[in-house]
Design a protein around this motif. Structure first.
Motif, PDB file in Angstrom:
ATOM      1  N   SER A   1       0.836  -1.207   0.000  1.00  0.00           N
ATOM      2  CA  SER A   1       0.000   0.000   0.000  1.00  0.00           C
ATOM      3  C   SER A   1       0.861   1.243   0.000  1.00  0.00           C
ATOM      4  N   LEU A   2       1.894   1.219   0.853  1.00  0.00           N
ATOM      5  CA  LEU A   2       2.749   2.402   0.990  1.00  0.00           C
ATOM      6  C   LEU A   2       3.435   2.707  -0.327  1.00  0.00           C
TER       7      LEU A   2
ATOM      8  N   THR B   1       0.831   3.774  -3.053  1.00  0.00           N
ATOM      9  CA  THR B   1       0.278   5.115  -2.842  1.00  0.00           C
ATOM     10  C   THR B   1       1.301   6.183  -3.152  1.00  0.00           C
TER      11      THR B   1
ATOM     12  N   ALA C   1      -3.294   2.922   6.198  1.00  0.00           N
ATOM     13  CA  ALA C   1      -3.803   3.898   5.230  1.00  0.00           C
ATOM     14  C   ALA C   1      -3.372   5.312   5.607  1.00  0.00           C
TER      15      ALA C   1
ATOM     16  N   ALA D   1       0.388   5.941   4.798  1.00  0.00           N
ATOM     17  CA  ALA D   1       0.566   6.067   3.351  1.00  0.00           C
ATOM     18  C   ALA D   1       0.033   7.408   2.856  1.00  0.00           C
ATOM     19  N   ALA D   2      -1.147   7.784   3.331  1.00  0.00           N
ATOM     20  CA  ALA D   2      -1.748   9.041   2.875  1.00  0.00           C
ATOM     21  C   ALA D   2      -0.933  10.235   3.357  1.00  0.00           C
TER      22      ALA D   2
ATOM     23  N   ALA E   1       2.132  10.492   1.216  1.00  0.00           N
ATOM     24  CA  ALA E   1       1.755  10.882  -0.137  1.00  0.00           C
ATOM     25  C   ALA E   1       1.376  12.360  -0.190  1.00  0.00           C
TER      26      ALA E   1
ATOM     27  N   THR F   1      -6.234   7.899  -2.966  1.00  0.00           N
ATOM     28  CA  THR F   1      -5.322   6.924  -3.574  1.00  0.00           C
ATOM     29  C   THR F   1      -4.865   5.916  -2.536  1.00  0.00           C
ATOM     30  N   SER F   2      -4.539   6.421  -1.361  1.00  0.00           N
ATOM     31  CA  SER F   2      -4.105   5.509  -0.306  1.00  0.00           C
ATOM     32  C   SER F   2      -5.220   4.535   0.050  1.00  0.00           C
TER      33      SER F   2
ATOM     34  N   SER G   1     -10.027   1.978   6.652  1.00  0.00           N
ATOM     35  CA  SER G   1      -8.938   2.447   5.797  1.00  0.00           C
ATOM     36  C   SER G   1      -9.195   3.876   5.339  1.00  0.00           C
TER      37      SER G   1
ATOM     38  N   ALA H   1      -7.033   7.145   6.116  1.00  0.00           N
ATOM     39  CA  ALA H   1      -6.407   7.877   5.027  1.00  0.00           C
ATOM     40  C   ALA H   1      -6.745   9.361   5.088  1.00  0.00           C
TER      41      ALA H   1
END
Lengths: 73, 420
Positions: free
Chosen positions: A15-16, A19, B146, B149-150, B153, B260-261, B281, B285
């Protein structure tokens, strides 16, 4: 009780990477288009920037297609 | 379609109602950020999400063969147990919608199944280890995965895109958000509509109308897809507001990073064998992306309420389901009583919701300031539920968690008292 840490770890990793990778690509694409627009405004053209931008967007579209493939199959 | 008894028909209708609440509860997951950042008009966003949910329902042929992923013993499960589980899950979905908190529909269903199974055959019917590995750990992991990652990003996209012109940025992020939100909607339709198909199929098998191991009939697929799409289209505007505006303030860049995440986590988790809840999730995110902008803040009071709702999902849905199962197995009149209780509670929740309407017109406006006199409400609730019937007891914690909300407890408690 058997927690599948490996699966959780790979979900996290994938996921990381996905993304951050996708968002980076997309942002680069937008940056490229923006450069091209700026150049066009001054009467020039930035072919490299535009090509790069389209390449980035194409990769993003491929990722979306792969996502749909994952959903369907 | 022969041999469909009245009980079976009730179970099927209830399953479709659950599917419907699932749809409107989860519109927020796909569309909250898209709506709050203005990438799409609210109505257009939910319409797109509904269509993609419907498409998603038809896309995959692999229908969920189990409804609880090994959480409870499904061999010889009685239709009335499924019915009771659905009642618990529907009421929890509606209650969390009323207070505008995102919570996992799958967890509500799992909680309902656990409660109904315990009431039906005892604790031995529930696989405790699976509860931890499939429910608790994922609930903690999903928002973290999530969110991180977000967050990264969002950081990156601000850094890389700092020289981008206004026009290209607006256009670009809008397209990006729509694409990723579409992906989330599609995945949701595939996963969650299948869950309902699984439930109905299981009930048909349990009721002897279908041979064990058969695939769902076409009418099941069509009705499940339509129910979830209709729910999505009506849109759980309250939850969309919380996710899009309540948790944090999002700009298009952040909305894109969050969406997206969420899409990446959902797809990765369902394909790598560690399933994470869509709702968890997406909420994670959104918060991660909220923190990813310089000076971005997460409203932790709203987030805390949401986390509490997540924690309560399983026990609350379980308690209602256990109570429903206890009454339903008394015979035909018991099932009738539970059905009336369900309809009455849904109507009560809907009437309460009309006091303060949230729809596509005001979905992007900030939340109203907290209502007055929370203490009084809880006290009234306490008074109303003594002696506490099983159904009402579980509704109490929801209010304790969200003292700002008035109304639902006294009414639904009275409902429960009158019917149980």
């Amino acid at each position: 009780m058997n927690i599948d840490w490996a699966a959780l770890g790979s979900v996290f990793g994938v996921s990381l990477v996905a993304t951050v990778g996708l968002v980076t690509l997309f942002t680069l694409g937008i940056t490229g288009l923006s450069k091209q627009e700026a150049a066009a405004a001054q009467g020039g053209s930035a072919v490299l920037a535009r090509t790069g931008a389209y390449a980035c967007f194409a990769l993003c579209a491929a990722a979306v297609a792969y996502g749909i493939y994952l959903i369907v199959v | 379609m022969e041999h469909i008894t009245l009980l079976l028909a009730i179970v099927i209708v209830t399953a479709l109602v659950f599917d419907f609440t699932n749809g409107f509860h989860d519109t927020a997951n796909a569309m909250a950020t898209t709506i709050s950042t203005g990438a799409m008009k609210p109505k257009a966003a939910v319409a797109m999400s509904a269509v993609l949910n419907l498409v998603g329902a038809f896309l995959s042929v692999e229908v969920a063969k189990t409804i609880s992923s090994g959480l409870v013993q499904e061999d010889g499960i009685q239709p009335e147990v499924i019915f009771a589980a659905l009642v618990g899950a529907i009421l929890w979905n509606l209650l969390t919608w009323l207070v505008g908190l995102p919570s996992s529909s799958s967890h509500a269903l799992m909680g309902g199944l656990i409660g109904a199974t315990i009431a039906s055959i005892g604790v031995s019917g529930v696989n405790g280890g699976v509860v931890v590995t499939k429910v608790l750990i994922p609930a903690l992991a999903a928002p973290l995965v999530a969110g991180i990652a977000a967050f990264l990003a969002a950081r990156l996209t601000y850094k890389l895109g700092r020289n981008v012109g206004e026009k290209s940025s607006e256009k670009g992020y809008r397209a990006g958000q729509i694409a990723s939100a579409g992906l989330v909607s599609l995945a949701h339709g595939t996963n969650d509509a299948q869950k309902t198909m699984g439930i109905i199929t299981l009930a048909l098998v349990a009721g002897g109308a279908l041979a064990p191991g058969s695939n769902p009939p076409v009418w099941v697929i069509v009705s499940a897809g339509l129910a979830i799409a209709l729910g999505t289209y009506l849109g759980g505007w309250r939850i969309i507001r919380t996710m899009g505006k309540g948790l944090t303030d999002l700009q298009p860049q952040q909305g894109f990073a969050a969406q997206t995440s969420a899409a990446a986590v959902i797809l990765a988790s369902s394909n790598l064998g560690f399933s994470l809840s869509t709702t968890h999730s997406c909420s994670g995110a959104v918060m991660g992306a909220g923190l990813g902008r310089k000076g971005g803040v997460v409203r932790w009071s709203t987030a805390t309420r949401m986390f509490m709702a997540w924690g309560l999902t399983l026990p609350a849905a379980g308690l209602v389901a256990a109570g429903a199962e206890f009454v339903a197995r008394q015979g035909d009149w018991g099932i009738a009583v539970v059905a009336v209780f369900l309809i009455g509670s849904c109507a009560a929740i809907w009437f309460v919701s009309r006091r303060q309407v949230v729809d596509h017109n005001n979905v992007n406006e900030p939340e109203e300031p907290a209502a007055e006199e929370p203490a009084g409400v809880v006290t009234t609730a306490m008074a109303a539920v003594t002696p506490p019937p099983a159904g009402a007891a579980s509704e109490e914690p929801a209010v304790a968690a969200v003292p700002a909300q008035t109304g639902p407890v006294p009414e639904s408690a009275r409902q429960a008292k009158a019917t149980v």
